[in-house]
Design an enzyme around this catalytic site. Structure first.
Site, mmCIF file in Angstrom:
data_model
loop_
_atom_site.group_PDB
_atom_site.id
_atom_site.type_symbol
_atom_site.label_atom_id
_atom_site.label_comp_id
_atom_site.label_asym_id
_atom_site.label_seq_id
_atom_site.Cartn_x
_atom_site.Cartn_y
_atom_site.Cartn_z
ATOM 1 N N TYR A 96 -33.811 51.344 -42.546
ATOM 2 C CA TYR A 96 -34.846 50.301 -42.559
ATOM 3 C C TYR A 96 -34.315 49.046 -43.240
ATOM 4 O O TYR A 96 -34.442 47.925 -42.716
ATOM 5 C CB TYR A 96 -36.092 50.812 -43.282
ATOM 6 C CG TYR A 96 -37.115 49.740 -43.571
ATOM 7 C CD1 TYR A 96 -37.943 49.262 -42.565
ATOM 8 C CD2 TYR A 96 -37.259 49.211 -44.856
ATOM 9 C CE1 TYR A 96 -38.881 48.275 -42.820
ATOM 10 C CE2 TYR A 96 -38.193 48.229 -45.116
ATOM 11 C CZ TYR A 96 -39.001 47.767 -44.100
ATOM 12 O OH TYR A 96 -39.927 46.786 -44.364
ATOM 13 N N ILE B 111 -50.670 53.410 -54.088
ATOM 14 C CA ILE B 111 -51.948 53.021 -54.707
ATOM 15 C C ILE B 111 -53.116 53.611 -53.933
ATOM 16 O O ILE B 111 -54.103 54.077 -54.520
ATOM 17 C CB ILE B 111 -52.050 51.487 -54.803
ATOM 18 C CG1 ILE B 111 -50.994 50.957 -55.769
ATOM 19 C CG2 ILE B 111 -53.446 51.058 -55.271
ATOM 20 C CD1 ILE B 111 -50.891 49.440 -55.817
#
Length: 338
Positions: free
Chosen positions: A153, A194
């Site tokens: 990536y 999160i």
């Protein structure tokens, strides 16, 4: 002004698109609707774009690798600016299947740049990632830090940066690359740290940390990222530049998890698991260049941002949480860097 936002059904792209629409611009979103996570989240993002823009908004389903489709969009809609947010995200996903990010992140970008040259696009904004830095030589990272990506990536994102530089230098396509540092906020991908921490805490489950929890991240609130992008509508000082977009501060993953526990009021302890392959140990952005060129002033620190996200999560829990819980096993790393 008419903008094309690639990947505009996704998290960052949809926030850019809605802000452009709310400012009165026309927006075309091009998105392949890849089910990397639950498509109902992307469909809701598109609904928000329609609500913000009405007949100034247009959605085209398709890939940035489709040369004919890209040319048709640019030729028929008088597009002036391209915000290229489309990407195959995921550090670890790229380790498992390196061909997919190459096709989208490199070939797709090249397709857009060629078309941008042909149709005289006046500004091309490319979304890159702190994953291009990889191995830490010093912190915080400035734009001159060595780039040694540790994942396919990161390699594709670095290749994209070089293509943008060349198109600015050789073909006079005004390009700017923004290196994002772990962007978060309302409507974020459901497989991010999160989100997972918040979901687990609200359901009485302990957050799971991969590794020792001392990894540090520079988390950037979505509003600050959008501001940096939209500043480029007017500023020409960044042509050909690569610019960090971060928050200037870091937090350990352990501190982050404890803060989510505090914000949700959960009565849970932390759990730890084996670290995940290819995740960076530390990220930290030097945003001096962004401050100089874009008057960039990140306004939301991680603690305030987490509070805002938890409030948003509670308000949208009925529709959002089932999608989060359904995809948590897809990618539960605490340290995505895109």
């Amino acid at each position: 002004m008419h903008a094309l936002v690639t990947g505009g059904a996704g998290f960052i792209g949809s926030h850019i698109a809605t802000e452009l629409l709310e400012r009165g611009h026309e927006v075309t979103v091009l998105d392949v609707l890849d089910p990397y996570y639950d498509l109902r989240i992307k469909e809701r993002n598109l609904e928000l774009c329609r609500e913000a823009g009405g007949d100034r908004f247009r959605f085209v389903e398709g890939s940035v690798t489709d040369e004919k489709l890209v040319r048709d969009i640019l030729s028929s809609h008088d597009v002036e600016v391209i915000y290229h947010q489309a990407a195959q995200a995921g550090v670890r996903t790229s380790v498992e299947n390196p061909k997919k990010p190459h096709r989208i992140n490199t070939t797709g970008l090249l397709t857009l740049l060629i078309a941008a040259d042909e149709f005289g696009i006046r500004r091309f904004v490319n979304a890159s990632s702190s994953s291009v830095y990889g191995e830490v030589e010093y912190l915080p990272y400035d734009e001159d830090h060595q780039t040694v990506p540790q994942s396919p990536y990161g390699v594709t994102k670095l290749a994209g940066e070089h293509y943008c530089r060349l198109w600015d230098e050789i073909y006079d396509v005004p390009t700017v690359t923004l290196r994002y540092f772990t962007v978060y906020g309302p409507r974020m991908r459901p497989n991010m740290a999160i989100t997972n921490f918040t979901s687990r805490c609200l359901n009485g489950d302990p957050p799971v940390i991969y590794g020792d929890g001392q990894q540090t991240r520079d988390f950037t609130y979505i509003n600050d990222v959008v501001d940096a992008n939209l500043t480029l509508l007017e500023s020409a000082e960044c042509d050909g530049e690569i610019v960090n977009v971060g928050s200037t501060r870091t937090i350990t993953i352990e501190e982050l998890a404890n803060h989510v526990i505090e914000e949700t009021g959960a009565n849970v302890d932390l759990e730890y698991a084996e670290p995940k392959e290819a995740d960076a140990r530390h990220t930290h952005a030097d945003v001096s260049k962004a401050c100089d060129l874009l008057d960039y002033k990140p306004s939301t620190g991680i603690r305030e941002g987490v509070s805002k996200f938890v409030d948003w999560y509670r308000q949208n829990r009925e529709w959002y949480e089932p999608l989060v819980r359904g995809t948590q096993q897809t990618r539960t790393s605490p340290s995505s860097t895109s």
